[in-house]
Scaffold this active site. Structure first.
Site, PDB file in Angstrom:
ATOM      1  N   ASP A 153      -7.331 170.441  53.248  1.00 48.61           N
ATOM      2  CA  ASP A 153      -6.452 169.333  53.614  1.00 48.61           C
ATOM      3  C   ASP A 153      -5.759 168.817  52.362  1.00 48.61           C
ATOM      4  O   ASP A 153      -6.384 168.237  51.471  1.00 48.61           O
ATOM      5  CB  ASP A 153      -7.287 168.228  54.268  1.00 48.61           C
ATOM      6  N   GLY A 203      -1.059 165.469  56.647  1.00 50.37           N
ATOM      7  CA  GLY A 203      -0.845 166.490  57.665  1.00 50.37           C
ATOM      8  C   GLY A 203      -0.532 167.862  57.137  1.00 50.37           C
ATOM      9  O   GLY A 203      -0.228 168.780  57.920  1.00 50.37           O
ATOM     10  N   TYR A 206      31.078 171.694  26.731  1.00 48.47           N
ATOM     11  CA  TYR A 206      31.537 172.987  26.235  1.00 48.47           C
ATOM     12  C   TYR A 206      31.509 174.031  27.338  1.00 48.47           C
ATOM     13  O   TYR A 206      30.812 173.906  28.347  1.00 48.47           O
ATOM     14  CB  TYR A 206      30.671 173.468  25.062  1.00 48.47           C
ATOM     15  N   GLY A 219      19.320 173.680  28.614  1.00 49.71           N
ATOM     16  CA  GLY A 219      20.440 174.373  27.986  1.00 49.71           C
ATOM     17  C   GLY A 219      20.158 174.887  26.588  1.00 49.71           C
ATOM     18  O   GLY A 219      21.078 175.369  25.913  1.00 49.71           O
ATOM     19  N   HIS A 272      20.422 182.220  20.461  1.00 51.13           N
ATOM     20  CA  HIS A 272      21.456 183.169  20.889  1.00 51.13           C
ATOM     21  C   HIS A 272      22.391 183.507  19.735  1.00 51.13           C
ATOM     22  O   HIS A 272      22.426 182.837  18.688  1.00 51.13           O
ATOM     23  CB  HIS A 272      22.252 182.601  22.067  1.00 51.13           C
ATOM     24  N   CYS A 286      21.393 174.427  20.734  1.00 52.32           N
ATOM     25  CA  CYS A 286      20.769 175.749  20.670  1.00 52.32           C
ATOM     26  C   CYS A 286      20.424 176.122  19.233  1.00 52.32           C
ATOM     27  O   CYS A 286      20.830 175.460  18.280  1.00 52.32           O
ATOM     28  CB  CYS A 286      21.718 176.799  21.259  1.00 52.32           C
ATOM     29  N   ASN A 293      21.365 178.792  16.732  1.00 54.28           N
ATOM     30  CA  ASN A 293      22.414 179.791  16.501  1.00 54.28           C
ATOM     31  C   ASN A 293      21.968 180.808  15.459  1.00 54.28           C
ATOM     32  O   ASN A 293      21.478 180.436  14.381  1.00 54.28           O
ATOM     33  CB  ASN A 293      23.689 179.115  15.992  1.00 54.28           C
TER      34      ASN A 293
END
Length: 407
Positions: free
Chosen positions: A229, A233, A315, A330, A334, A352, A354
């Site tokens: 349970d 419900g 961007y 985000g 990379h 990020c 870079n």
């Protein structure tokens, strides 16, 4: 194997067979066959009492969990038979076997789980020492849930992940009885850990140790939630088992102050790359990030996390290569050929990490989901709930343990 959480037994019919009590008395005071002897020892022995049966689920019981153990206690006799039928009278297949470690108990195990919203009848038969037969019957109805929840579990079965990947269990609706759910979640690992569950949301619970998983560890998650349970419900639909492997220890440190990304494989430094982190206006979040996915090429659009492309700091960058996602706000590691001149000297990204395309590809190839990227010395805040569903390692251990419903 280390066992870190308790789990529910499979639905069974447990039959406690108590010792048979048979009274014995002596014969007459005269020797057998002696003159005047009129009563034998057999005729003077009292009759054996009839066997007594008691069923754990009362006749007429309703809203019973289909995983509820069905127990039959037998006194002054032996159990001869147990039969279970459904509402149509069809027999429910099962078998009786001695209980492990308890010679006085027999266990009836159904071949398949009992169903929700179904009527069942249990008939148990026992015999006394004098072969007098006693029968006890109980008819009950299992609960009809408002919703049957089959939770999703990550990592996926059979996968290999990095040392930072937590176990995540996702429910269809908020869980009301969190403690009961935790009692039915079991984690075992080939290298034992001190892991604890934490409810990061009302419909999502995570498990992690105090430090990263040990490398080269096999982990099994058992979510025995059928017949449980969950509250309001909602009941568990199935039991699930997921097994995964923790691979090599890949932990990288992205230092926003020195503008360097230092990559470790175990206790060895395998690369030190110049990088550019988030600018003062768009800083990278501090804390341990977890690799979530890898994209060989992607379009980066600030609107995907709520910042319009034409807004200040917004961007849209197409054709970004070798993107390794480290959060759901985000943040990626990379390739960024447009910032190579700043890499190693200043932070100019939108949050990020870079790298040059060549270095980003090496990191992309090296990484696996669950690897860790620890961001330090950023002017930004610490990774948190707003940044996606894996911010687990940014939570202090004492606070993490307090997030368990069993704490």
């Amino acid at each position: 194997m280390g066992v870190l959480q308790g789990r529910r037994s499979a639905p069974v019919l447990a039959v406690a067979v108590l010792a048979l009590v048979a009274g014995c008395t002596g014969g007459s005071t005269e020797a057998a066959g002696a003159p005047g002897s009129t009563t034998s020892s057999a005729s003077s022995a009292p009759a054996a009492p009839p066997a007594q049966l008691a069923l754990s689920i009362a006749d007429g019981a309703a809203d019973v969990s289909p995983a509820e153990p069905l127990e039959v206690d037998v006194t002054d006799g032996r159990l001869d038979d147990v039969e279970v039928t459904d509402g149509s009278g069809a027999a429910v297949a099962g078998e009786v076997a001695p209980a492990a470690g308890d010679p006085d108990t027999s266990v009836w195990t159904p071949a398949e789980d009992l169903a929700y919203g179904t009527s069942y009848t249990v008939t148990a038969t026992a015999a006394s020492a004098g072969d007098q037969v006693t029968t006890q019957t109980s008819t009950f109805t299992t609960v009809t849930p408002r919703l049957q929840d089959k939770p999703d579990i990550g990592p996926l079965d059979g996968t290999t992940v990095g040392v930072g990947m937590p176990i995540r269990v996702f429910f269809d609706e908020p869980v009301t009885d969190k403690a009961e759910v935790e009692r039915h979640l079991t984690v075992t690992s080939s290298t034992p850990t001190d892991g604890v569950w934490n409810w990061v949301r009302d419909d999502e619970v995570h498990f992690r140790p105090s430090t990263y998983w040990p490398a080269d560890t096999d982990v099994t998650v058992e979510a025995d939630l059928f017949g449980v349970d969950l509250g309001d419900g909602v009941w568990g639909k199935v039991d699930r088992t997921v097994a995964f492997h923790v691979g090599d220890e890949h932990v990288s440190v992205a230092d926003a102050a020195t503008h360097t990304l230092t990559v470790h494989n175990g206790d060895q430094v395998v690369q030190t790359y110049p990088m550019s982190a988030g600018s003062d206006k768009n800083p990278t979040h501090n804390g341990a990030h977890v690799v979530l996915e890898k994209l060989a090429e992607t379009t980066m659009d600030s609107s995907t996390f709520g910042l319009a492309v034409d807004a200040p700091g917004g961007y849209l960058a197409e054709g970004v290569k070798w993107a390794t996602r480290i959060s759901n706000n985000g943040e990626f590691v990379h390739g960024a050929p447009w910032s190579v001149r700043q890499q190693g000297s200043s932070n100019v990204s939108h949050g990020c990490i870079n790298l040059s395309d060549e270095r980003a590809k090496w990191f992309y190839d090296f990484s696996q989901p669950g690897d860790v990227v620890e961001v330090v010395n950023s002017v930004g805040g610490t990774l948190g709930p707003a940044d996606g569903d894996i911010y687990d390692w940014a939570v202090p251990w004492d606070q993490w343990k307090a997030g368990s419903a069993l704490s």
